[in-house]
Design an enzyme around this catalytic site. Structure first.
Site, PDB file in Angstrom:
ATOM      1  N   ASN A  10       0.900  -1.275  -0.047  1.00 16.98           N
ATOM      2  CA  ASN A  10      -0.249  -0.004   0.013  1.00 16.98           C
ATOM      3  C   ASN A  10       0.941   1.177   0.102  1.00 16.98           C
ATOM      4  O   ASN A  10       1.377   1.424   0.803  1.00 16.98           O
ATOM      5  CB  ASN A  10      -0.985   0.204   1.193  1.00 16.98           C
ATOM      6  CG  ASN A  10      -1.738   1.345   1.265  1.00 16.98           C
ATOM      7  OD1 ASN A  10      -1.708   2.087   0.384  1.00 16.98           O
ATOM      8  ND2 ASN A  10      -2.501   1.436   2.358  1.00 16.98           N
ATOM      9  N   LYS A  12       0.216   4.351  -0.222  1.00 15.10           N
ATOM     10  CA  LYS A  12      -0.267   5.463   0.398  1.00 15.10           C
ATOM     11  C   LYS A  12       0.020   6.644  -0.695  1.00 15.10           C
ATOM     12  O   LYS A  12      -0.158   6.689  -1.682  1.00 15.10           O
ATOM     13  CB  LYS A  12       0.087   5.684   1.745  1.00 15.10           C
ATOM     14  CG  LYS A  12       0.086   4.418   2.515  1.00 15.10           C
ATOM     15  CD  LYS A  12       0.075   4.395   4.004  1.00 15.10           C
ATOM     16  CE  LYS A  12      -0.205   3.280   4.649  1.00 15.10           C
ATOM     17  NZ  LYS A  12       0.062   3.243   6.218  1.00 15.10           N
ATOM     18  N   HIS A  95      -9.328   1.410   4.513  1.00 12.97           N
ATOM     19  CA  HIS A  95      -8.206   1.546   5.219  1.00 12.97           C
ATOM     20  C   HIS A  95      -8.423   2.618   6.545  1.00 12.97           C
ATOM     21  O   HIS A  95      -9.182   3.494   6.538  1.00 12.97           O
ATOM     22  CB  HIS A  95      -7.007   1.985   4.409  1.00 12.97           C
ATOM     23  CG  HIS A  95      -5.810   2.030   4.932  1.00 12.97           C
ATOM     24  ND1 HIS A  95      -5.233   2.955   6.098  1.00 12.97           N
ATOM     25  CD2 HIS A  95      -4.722   1.010   5.020  1.00 12.97           C
ATOM     26  CE1 HIS A  95      -4.026   2.641   6.477  1.00 12.97           C
ATOM     27  NE2 HIS A  95      -3.726   1.495   5.740  1.00 12.97           N
ATOM     28  N   GLU A  97      -6.777   5.005   7.833  1.00 15.49           N
ATOM     29  CA  GLU A  97      -6.636   6.388   7.446  1.00 15.49           C
ATOM     30  C   GLU A  97      -7.810   7.105   6.644  1.00 15.49           C
ATOM     31  O   GLU A  97      -8.048   8.034   7.017  1.00 15.49           O
ATOM     32  CB  GLU A  97      -5.344   6.391   6.456  1.00 15.49           C
ATOM     33  CG  GLU A  97      -3.919   6.247   7.152  1.00 15.49           C
ATOM     34  CD  GLU A  97      -2.696   5.627   6.699  1.00 15.49           C
ATOM     35  OE1 GLU A  97      -2.683   5.617   5.426  1.00 15.49           O
ATOM     36  OE2 GLU A  97      -2.080   4.881   7.299  1.00 15.49           O
ATOM     37  N   GLU A 167      -5.489  -4.717  10.164  1.00 11.61           N
ATOM     38  CA  GLU A 167      -4.631  -3.884  10.655  1.00 11.61           C
ATOM     39  C   GLU A 167      -4.596  -3.152  11.746  1.00 11.61           C
ATOM     40  O   GLU A 167      -5.510  -2.190  11.933  1.00 11.61           O
ATOM     41  CB  GLU A 167      -4.353  -2.764   9.576  1.00 11.61           C
ATOM     42  CG  GLU A 167      -4.062  -3.308   8.140  1.00 11.61           C
ATOM     43  CD  GLU A 167      -3.524  -2.413   6.945  1.00 11.61           C
ATOM     44  OE1 GLU A 167      -2.516  -2.702   6.548  1.00 11.61           O
ATOM     45  OE2 GLU A 167      -3.947  -1.223   7.024  1.00 11.61           O
ATOM     46  N   GLY A 173       2.653   2.211  10.743  1.00 16.48           N
ATOM     47  CA  GLY A 173       3.458   3.145  10.453  1.00 16.48           C
ATOM     48  C   GLY A 173       4.300   3.494  11.833  1.00 16.48           C
ATOM     49  O   GLY A 173       5.150   4.577  11.723  1.00 16.48           O
ATOM     50  N   SER A 213       3.321  -2.365  10.205  1.00 16.83           N
ATOM     51  CA  SER A 213       4.769  -2.407  10.405  1.00 16.83           C
ATOM     52  C   SER A 213       5.445  -3.925   9.896  1.00 16.83           C
ATOM     53  O   SER A 213       6.410  -4.357  10.565  1.00 16.83           O
ATOM     54  CB  SER A 213       5.217  -2.186  11.786  1.00 16.83           C
ATOM     55  OG  SER A 213       4.784  -0.826  11.776  1.00 16.83           O
TER      56      SER A 213
END
Ligand code: 13P
Length: 248
Positions: A10, A12, A95, A97, A167, A173, A213
């Protein structure tokens, strides 16, 4: 029946179109592993050049988002049909985010999942708990809620072909990976949820990734778990390390 692992990057909001093509070329010799599905989920503007750049290779292209409407006055959005026509096979839906920064809720994500499937795309449906939820002990309740509401009206036949990505938000991250046990426990819980909602055969078919991660050092152990069928990789998908993850 063994599930084929699926390892997706991904990207991003990284890589301009020219940087994207360069990265694809650099990774090309490193990501050759026919035993797994390899996917690059890239920013919308990179889709066309990346589809061109991966032609003839084992890599498939995914989008990071889409809108559920067919077409029309939705300034700035991209439809499932546009993705399909551009050569996209997968699309990340929900996701954390997008849920967090862009306020996408489960009712919206349910519409996106259904539209993606209808258009012939494979949704990579993301779910995951915050650190606060984990500490409160409601991780599995929360994830079951997400899965159940995002899959309303989706049939067993359709679900067996989708990908679910677990996730944990606190591991994204942050360099802080869930332990192998934590990741396996939740992925197993997701499979049990699918079995309850549908049936065991459907649960056995659906592929469940871990994301958060993932790196060249922890991929092999994570992917060796019985309920983890690959990974959704952020930061490490933008460098040569992704080759090591794909060929774990
Ligand atoms: P990182 O691998 O950078 O933690 O990101 C995970 C992720 O959000 C993939 O979708």
């Amino acid at each position: 029946m063994a599930r084929k692992k699926i390892i997706a990057g991904n990207w991003k909001m990284n890589m301009t179109p020219s940087q994207a093509v360069k990265l694809v070329e650099e990774l090309a010799p490193l990501v050759k592993n026919d035993e797994v599905d390899v996917v690059y989920c890239v920013p919308a503007i990179d889709i066309v050049p990346v589809v061109e750049a991966v032609k003839g290779s084992n890599v498939q292209v995914g989008a990071e988002n889409m809108y559920f409407e067919e077409s029309g006055a939705y300034t700035g959005e991209i439809s499932a049909a546009m993705l399909v026509d551009a050569g996209v096979k997968y699309v990340i839906i929900g996701h954390s985010e997008r849920r967090d920064y862009f306020k996408e809720d489960d009712a919206l994500l349910n519409k996106k999942v259904k539209k993606a499937i209808e258009a012939g795309l494979v949704p990579i449906l993301c779910c995951g708990e915050s650190l606060e939820q984990r500490e409160m002990g409601v991780t599995m309740d929360w994830i079951r809620f997400q899965i159940k509401s995002d899959l309303v009206g989706v049939t067993a036949d359709q679900v067996k072909d989708i990908v679910i990505a677990y996730e944990p938000i606190w591991a994204i991250g942050t360099g802080k990976t869930a332990t192998t046990e934590q990741a396996e426990e939740v992925c197993k819980g997701i499979r049990e949820c699918i079995a309850e909602m549908y049936d065991q055969a459907t649960a056995d078919a659906v592929r469940i990734q871990y994301g958060g991660s993932v790196n060249a050092g922890n991929a092999a152990e994570l992917f060796a778990q019985p309920n983890i069928d690959g990974g959704l990789v952020g930061g490490a998908s933008l460098k040569a390390d992704f080759g090591k993850i794909v060929c774990y």
